[in-house]
Design a protein around this motif. Structure first.
Motif, PDB file in Angstrom:
ATOM      1  N   ASP A 104       1.097  -1.367   0.012  1.00  0.00           N
ATOM      2  CA  ASP A 104       0.169   0.192  -0.288  1.00  0.00           C
ATOM      3  C   ASP A 104       1.275   1.588   0.280  1.00  0.00           C
ATOM      4  O   ASP A 104       1.928   1.521   0.779  1.00  0.00           O
ATOM      5  N   GLU A 105       0.092   2.204  -0.870  1.00  0.00           N
ATOM      6  CA  GLU A 105       1.685   3.752  -0.911  1.00  0.00           C
ATOM      7  C   GLU A 105       0.769   4.574  -1.124  1.00  0.00           C
ATOM      8  O   GLU A 105      -0.487   4.295  -1.113  1.00  0.00           O
ATOM      9  N   ALA A 106       0.982   5.511  -0.039  1.00  0.00           N
ATOM     10  CA  ALA A 106       0.491   7.242   0.060  1.00  0.00           C
ATOM     11  C   ALA A 106       1.502   7.774  -0.010  1.00  0.00           C
ATOM     12  O   ALA A 106       2.420   7.923  -0.188  1.00  0.00           O
ATOM     13  N   ALA A 107       0.595   9.334  -0.119  1.00  0.00           N
ATOM     14  CA  ALA A 107       2.180  10.247  -1.068  1.00  0.00           C
ATOM     15  C   ALA A 107       1.806  10.989   0.004  1.00  0.00           C
ATOM     16  O   ALA A 107       0.937  11.362   0.651  1.00  0.00           O
ATOM     17  N   LEU A 108       3.154  11.609   0.416  1.00  0.00           N
ATOM     18  CA  LEU A 108       3.076  12.615   1.498  1.00  0.00           C
ATOM     19  C   LEU A 108       2.914  13.334   0.935  1.00  0.00           C
ATOM     20  O   LEU A 108       3.112  15.080   1.866  1.00  0.00           O
ATOM     21  N   LEU A 109       4.070  14.246   0.137  1.00  0.00           N
ATOM     22  CA  LEU A 109       3.917  15.635  -0.575  1.00  0.00           C
ATOM     23  C   LEU A 109       3.945  15.898  -1.872  1.00  0.00           C
ATOM     24  O   LEU A 109       5.017  14.475  -2.166  1.00  0.00           O
ATOM     25  N   ARG A 110       3.754  16.030  -2.565  1.00  0.00           N
ATOM     26  CA  ARG A 110       3.290  16.683  -3.750  1.00  0.00           C
ATOM     27  C   ARG A 110       3.438  18.554  -3.783  1.00  0.00           C
ATOM     28  O   ARG A 110       2.495  19.483  -3.611  1.00  0.00           O
ATOM     29  N   SER A 111       4.311  18.804  -4.827  1.00  0.00           N
ATOM     30  CA  SER A 111       4.747  19.713  -5.321  1.00  0.00           C
ATOM     31  C   SER A 111       5.189  20.083  -6.540  1.00  0.00           C
ATOM     32  O   SER A 111       5.582  18.789  -7.464  1.00  0.00           O
ATOM     33  N   GLY A 112       5.528  21.168  -7.041  1.00  0.00           N
ATOM     34  CA  GLY A 112       5.714  21.143  -8.704  1.00  0.00           C
ATOM     35  C   GLY A 112       7.070  20.806  -9.252  1.00  0.00           C
ATOM     36  O   GLY A 112       7.748  20.543  -9.838  1.00  0.00           O
ATOM     37  N   GLN A 113       7.894  21.766  -7.793  1.00  0.00           N
ATOM     38  CA  GLN A 113       9.987  21.010  -7.599  1.00  0.00           C
ATOM     39  C   GLN A 113      10.385  19.153  -8.371  1.00  0.00           C
ATOM     40  O   GLN A 113       9.489  18.522  -7.220  1.00  0.00           O
ATOM     41  N   MET A 114      11.691  19.276  -9.108  1.00  0.00           N
ATOM     42  CA  MET A 114      12.085  18.617  -9.108  1.00  0.00           C
ATOM     43  C   MET A 114      12.904  17.785  -7.278  1.00  0.00           C
ATOM     44  O   MET A 114      13.355  19.388  -6.740  1.00  0.00           O
ATOM     45  N   LYS A 115      12.497  16.922  -7.453  1.00  0.00           N
ATOM     46  CA  LYS A 115      12.296  16.568  -5.779  1.00  0.00           C
ATOM     47  C   LYS A 115      13.476  14.771  -5.516  1.00  0.00           C
ATOM     48  O   LYS A 115      12.508  14.381  -6.459  1.00  0.00           O
ATOM     49  N   TYR A 116      14.494  15.316  -5.410  1.00  0.00           N
ATOM     50  CA  TYR A 116      14.988  13.780  -4.664  1.00  0.00           C
ATOM     51  C   TYR A 116      15.182  13.171  -2.972  1.00  0.00           C
ATOM     52  O   TYR A 116      15.850  14.185  -2.396  1.00  0.00           O
ATOM     53  N   LEU A 117      14.859  12.609  -2.636  1.00  0.00           N
ATOM     54  CA  LEU A 117      14.957  11.889  -1.016  1.00  0.00           C
ATOM     55  C   LEU A 117      16.134  11.311  -0.947  1.00  0.00           C
ATOM     56  O   LEU A 117      16.564  10.911  -1.833  1.00  0.00           O
ATOM     57  N   GLU A 118      16.636  11.935   0.738  1.00  0.00           N
ATOM     58  CA  GLU A 118      17.902  11.749   0.635  1.00  0.00           C
ATOM     59  C   GLU A 118      18.254  10.997   2.042  1.00  0.00           C
ATOM     60  O   GLU A 118      19.199  10.248   1.831  1.00  0.00           O
ATOM     61  N   ASP A 119      17.301  10.989   2.701  1.00  0.00           N
ATOM     62  CA  ASP A 119      17.099  10.180   4.178  1.00  0.00           C
ATOM     63  C   ASP A 119      16.413  10.677   5.112  1.00  0.00           C
ATOM     64  O   ASP A 119      15.150  11.559   4.456  1.00  0.00           O
ATOM     65  N   VAL A 120      15.495   9.496   5.359  1.00  0.00           N
ATOM     66  CA  VAL A 120      14.955   9.644   6.968  1.00  0.00           C
ATOM     67  C   VAL A 120      15.558   9.540   7.999  1.00  0.00           C
ATOM     68  O   VAL A 120      15.863   9.205   8.248  1.00  0.00           O
ATOM     69  N   SER A 121      14.837  10.753   9.061  1.00  0.00           N
ATOM     70  CA  SER A 121      15.330  11.223  10.233  1.00  0.00           C
ATOM     71  C   SER A 121      15.539  10.079  11.024  1.00  0.00           C
ATOM     72  O   SER A 121      14.503   8.615  11.306  1.00  0.00           O
ATOM     73  N   PRO A 122      16.576   9.800  12.438  1.00  0.00           N
ATOM     74  CA  PRO A 122      16.465   8.509  12.753  1.00  0.00           C
ATOM     75  C   PRO A 122      15.369   8.528  13.231  1.00  0.00           C
ATOM     76  O   PRO A 122      14.839   6.855  13.844  1.00  0.00           O
ATOM     77  N   ASP A 123      14.767   8.707  14.644  1.00  0.00           N
ATOM     78  CA  ASP A 123      13.169   8.811  14.852  1.00  0.00           C
ATOM     79  C   ASP A 123      12.215   8.736  14.231  1.00  0.00           C
ATOM     80  O   ASP A 123      11.046   8.901  15.142  1.00  0.00           O
ATOM     81  N   GLY A 124      12.518   8.916  12.580  1.00  0.00           N
ATOM     82  CA  GLY A 124      10.891   9.238  11.936  1.00  0.00           C
ATOM     83  C   GLY A 124      10.943   9.805  11.836  1.00  0.00           C
ATOM     84  O   GLY A 124       9.243   9.912  11.050  1.00  0.00           O
ATOM     85  N   ARG A 125      10.909  10.865  11.902  1.00  0.00           N
ATOM     86  CA  ARG A 125       9.731  12.234  11.723  1.00  0.00           C
ATOM     87  C   ARG A 125       9.892  13.134  11.355  1.00  0.00           C
ATOM     88  O   ARG A 125       9.468  14.291  10.684  1.00  0.00           O
TER      89      ARG A 125
END
Length: 562
Positions: A375-396
């Motif tokens: 199951d997938e969920a969208a968390l952020l939609r915007s017009g800019q080019m984006k590359y996910l770099e990391d998830v914080s250790p506390d998941g926040r």
């Protein structure tokens, strides 16, 4: 009759166009232009330039026009195929400084039987310029209409009457994009085909077909050049996977296209000295990997075709791959990162296509739950080019890179609770990675637009989180940072070498001089923070995407009497 010929280019896979009489190929790799007669086993170099971005045959097959870049200016020139000195047709109306692929490589060029050349424009308000093949001042041929959501005009192709031409409109509105019919008599145009304009080349054949690329196939669609209308539906002509969209057709019906081969890699396991311990799982066209927090799996980004990609997990003990995203044509899922508890994977995706805010919505941020049947969920939609770099250790928090123009881009933070409003974290930064305690972010810093530098060299820094201040420079050159689990060692890449630096103090940050662990060819050519390697918690094992030592080749396919 079908056959393939080798690519004479040594710099990079390029473009090739068959002459209208079907007897020769013009081939360029971006610097040189070769002529390959189909009656010969050898190609000969016609000219060598600083940068060639487009090549087109004259209607009589006796000469070529090409767009070249000299310093910061573009120039349209012509040269006789029999040899001689190139003559200038016109200078580019605009400077080419700041254009990633200078000139009109991705915009296209076409030459009519009446002696007019159309070529792409770098002007945000102009689609094509027109100029006489005998020289002169370029005039505007098409204008981009922002009111209709138009972003660019691409890849023109003259029809036999020498006045009408086909071209592609790139737009953020799906009701606008597609294949259009234009005329030299007017700035107006009308849409013929609702074709996704993701760099779709267009060819009209004298036998009465419009040819285009879609869904890993080359298609033929009947076209009436008198009524200027399409008839019937598209017919699949050839399988052309891995980006086989660069093609041309001669008057006598000889079709030529290029088939690119993807870069193949494999997950390799190494010790700190660079000694290879094992190869894990099957080879594939992998672009990035990340080790799971429990170190039992890696998540892989695999390129499926020219602009498509899926995410997989690879079991490190059994070498078994499991797909976690659904394959969808033209969709690329990329930049995968594990949540700290191994239960979910966050990633970027271009699945939302175009938007009003920007050319593309590459990088909208998603999360997929591995235990809930994907199951997938969208968390952020915007017009800019984006590359996910990391998830914080506390998941926040998500940390992601946002592309901007002019480059370099910046690192942004998105909280995973509340209204999830993103906030700027660091300017001129990329490749960010949280420290295990969440108090620091290591990142690469680029002082200038890397597109404008021949050999951009990022430096490696560490900034306090969440304030971004203070900052400390770790190395004068470095990218792709990774932390050991205890946060006392920082790994990074510099000039094809894996480096390590001991972190001694926290406030202020203190570190030793970086040390070389080993060199590996698969570490070369990366700065933007893609996860092409990862390090175990104890810092003793390195997982690396090993590239095939043989560079990916491309084949030029010729089909006679298709």
């Amino acid at each position: 009759m079908r056959f393939t010929i080798p690519d004479p280019g040594k710099t990079r896979p390029g473009i090739q166009i068959i002459s209208p009489d079907g007897r020769k190929l013009a081939i360029t790799d971006g610097k040189a232009i070769w002529i390959r007669p189909l009656t010969s086993d050898e190609a000969y170099m016609l000219t060598q330039r600083e940068k060639v971005t487009d090549v087109i045959w004259s209607p009589d097959s006796r000469s070529l026009a090409f767009f070249e870049v000299i310093g910061e200016r573009g120039r349209l020139s012509r040269i006789e195929v029999a040899g001689g000195i190139a003559k200038t047709i016109c200078e580019s109306p605009l400077p080419t400084k700041g254009i990633y692929e200078h000139g009109s490589l991705f915009l296209g060029m076409t030459w009519s039987t009446q002696g007019t050349i159309l070529f792409g424009s770098n002007d945000e308000n102009v689609g094509f310029y027109r100029v006489s093949d005998q020289g002169g001042t370029p005039a505007v041929a098409t204008k981009i209409d922002p009111a209709r959501g138009e972003l660019d005009h691409l890849l023109p192709f003259f029809l036999p009457d020498g006045k009408h031409y086909l071209f592609t409109v790139l737009a953020w509105k799906p009701e606008t994009w597609g294949v259009y019919l234009g005329s030299l008599d007017s700035l107006e145009s009308r849409r013929l085909l609702n074709q996704n304009p993701y760099w779709t080349s267009l060819v009209y054949t004298p036998s009465g077909f419009l040819i285009y690329y879609r869904d890993e196939k080359i298609w033929a669609h009947r076209f009436d050049p008198v009524r200027m209308e399409l008839a019937g539906g598209p017919i699949p002509l050839l399988e052309a996977t891995d980006g086989g969209e660069n093609y041309s057709c001669s008057v006598n019906g000889t079709l030529c296209y290029r088939q690119f081969r993807q870069t193949i890699s494999r997950v390799g396991k190494f010790d700190r000295s660079g000694k290879k311990v094992d190869s894990i799982g099957p080879p594939g066209a992998y672009w990035s990997l990340q080790l799971s927090p429990d170190e039992t799996r890696v998540v892989l980004e695999e390129c499926r075709a020219g602009a498509e990609g899926d995410l997989w997990t690879l079991d490190l003990s059994r070498g078994v791959k499991t797909r976690i995203t659904r394959p969808v044509p033209t969709v690329w899922n990329y930049s995968p990162h594990w949540y700290p508890d191994d239960s979910r994977i966050a990633f970027s995706s271009n699945r939302d296509k175009f938007s009003e805010e920007s050319n593309f919505t590459h990088g909208n941020l998603y999360v997929i739950a591995l235990a809930d049947k994907g199951d997938e969920a969208a968390l952020l939609r915007s017009g800019q080019m984006k590359y996910l770099e990391d998830v914080s250790p506390d998941g926040r928090f998500f940390l992601y890179f946002r592309d901007t123009d002019p480059l370099p881009g910046s690192l942004w933070l998105m909280p995973l609770s509340g209204d999830r409003t993103p906030a700027l974290f660091l300017q001129s930064a990329a490749g960010g990675k949280f420290s295990p305690d969440g108090h620091w972010v290591a990142y690469s810093r680029m002082e200038e637009d890397p597109r404008r530098s021949v050999n951009p060299k990022p430096s490696l820094w560490v900034a306090a989180f969440p304030s971004g201040q203070p900052k400390w420079q770790v190395s004068g050159e470095g990218s792709g940072p990774r932390w050991s689990r205890d946060g006392k060692e920082l790994f990074f890449v510099s000039d094809g070498k894996l480096m390590a630096v001991q972190i001694r103090g926290r406030n202020p940050l203190q570190c030793d001089s970086p040390k070389v662990l080993f060199r590996n060819a698969s570490l070369e050519g990366h700065w933007e923070g893609r996860n092409y390697y990862d390090v175990s918690a104890d810092g003793q094992t390195i997982y690396l995407l090993e590239k095939n030592p043989t560079p990916p080749a491309s084949e030029i396919h010729v089909v006679v009497n298709w």
